[in-house]
Design an enzyme around this catalytic site. Sequence first.
Site, PDB file in Angstrom:
ATOM      1  N   ASN A 123      47.357  82.296  26.905  1.00  0.00           N
ATOM      2  CA  ASN A 123      46.492  83.602  26.958  1.00  0.00           C
ATOM      3  C   ASN A 123      45.243  83.247  27.143  1.00  0.00           C
ATOM      4  O   ASN A 123      44.318  84.169  27.158  1.00  0.00           O
ATOM      5  CB  ASN A 123      47.073  84.168  25.579  1.00  0.00           C
ATOM      6  CG  ASN A 123      46.380  83.478  24.485  1.00  0.00           C
ATOM      7  OD1 ASN A 123      46.028  82.258  24.474  1.00  0.00           O
ATOM      8  ND2 ASN A 123      46.803  84.093  23.128  1.00  0.00           N
ATOM      9  N   LYS A 124      44.677  82.155  27.073  1.00  0.00           N
ATOM     10  CA  LYS A 124      43.294  81.717  27.704  1.00  0.00           C
ATOM     11  C   LYS A 124      42.963  82.127  29.008  1.00  0.00           C
ATOM     12  O   LYS A 124      43.693  82.082  30.022  1.00  0.00           O
ATOM     13  CB  LYS A 124      42.845  80.242  27.203  1.00  0.00           C
ATOM     14  CG  LYS A 124      43.339  79.878  25.639  1.00  0.00           C
ATOM     15  CD  LYS A 124      42.627  80.840  24.637  1.00  0.00           C
ATOM     16  CE  LYS A 124      42.751  80.536  23.139  1.00  0.00           C
ATOM     17  NZ  LYS A 124      44.155  80.430  22.728  1.00  0.00           N
TER      18      LYS A 124
END
Length: 389
Positions: free
Chosen positions: A200-201
């Site tokens: 999710n980065k």
Amino acid sequence: MKSSGISDVLDGSLSYKAVGAIPVNQPLLNGNEQRYLNDCIETGWISSEGPYVERFEAAMAARVDRSYGVGVANGSAALDIAIASLRLQPGDEVILPSFTIISCAAAVVRSGATPVVVDCDPLTFNSTAQHYSDAITSRTKAMMIVHIYGLPADMDPILALAEKHGLAVIEDAAQMHGQTYKGQPCGSFGTISTFSFYPNKLVTSGEGGMVVTNDPVLAENCRSLRNLCFDARQRFVHEELGWNYRLTNMQAAIGLAQVEQLDETVARKREIGRQYSELLSSLSGVKLPVSRTDYAEGLYWVFSVILDDEMEMDAKAAMAALAEQKIGTRPFFWPMHMQPVFKKMGLFADISCPVAERIAKRGFYIPSGLALTTLQMQRVAAVMHKVLR
């Protein structure tokens, strides 16, 4: 289609079947990821010995104006070795936000030092210089700064405070790839900084993390700690304990391809934030993310919402209602001083952080991954209007 997107969902013309379930995150791997991975497979360099590790370390360090990068297995590992590299002693105190992920406090505990937690600002969710200042004692040796959800902490007064008291600054920039503070890259501040490359980065390698610093001694400490602290003179001889926290060549290959696209990724995140802000601006009883401060523009790592106290439902109930409509969500961080594991250890007794406590119970974030489409955003917004109105 703007407000009409909401109307279409509410009158049933844009259904779940038309859009499908919407996950809270879906990454984009549309650059050189496959080409670099194929290179790893074709050459046989799949372990941490491969050349992409150094290339990724150099690219990420250069991106944040640091001299050294040390790739590791994940963001929690980066925190472990960053703190261990400072050689803190039992009884030394490290001040950090209560509103953060448990990895931050756990790394301090594992180092043998004592974590001291502080509250956060209700608008940016970041701890401020005043929070840190109020917690400094004669035993304080370091401050951990954690930039939260899209806006960086206000660094200038924090750095001035650290200099005044002679404190090390550990900057957790796990959510801040590509973000800047007054034009300077997040990840470039203080003694040592860490990143996470979870899916999710803004830069992902599936799993993975990195420590960056300008200090050659700290960099060498981190390299040793991530690799079991092998003696440089004779392998399998160890003067201290480290970890096997190595990053693989395949993970680094994906990470390098991601760094190459970081400017486009940042622009995409901010466009997602702009669209959501427009679609949800008329939703009463809900606080949307701050779009900018006088030192930074919001990055919208995730698009967060906080329910007003007057609303009957809390975050948990709202998330359950959205899940029934196939909308993925995640809760806010649960504060460190409220964590059962730390209470069992006798930590944080009689600590109160009212802002962190409130937003943990009233806040959550909605789908905001890079692969999110405008149609999906319109459905998310429409369902939220229906569920939360």
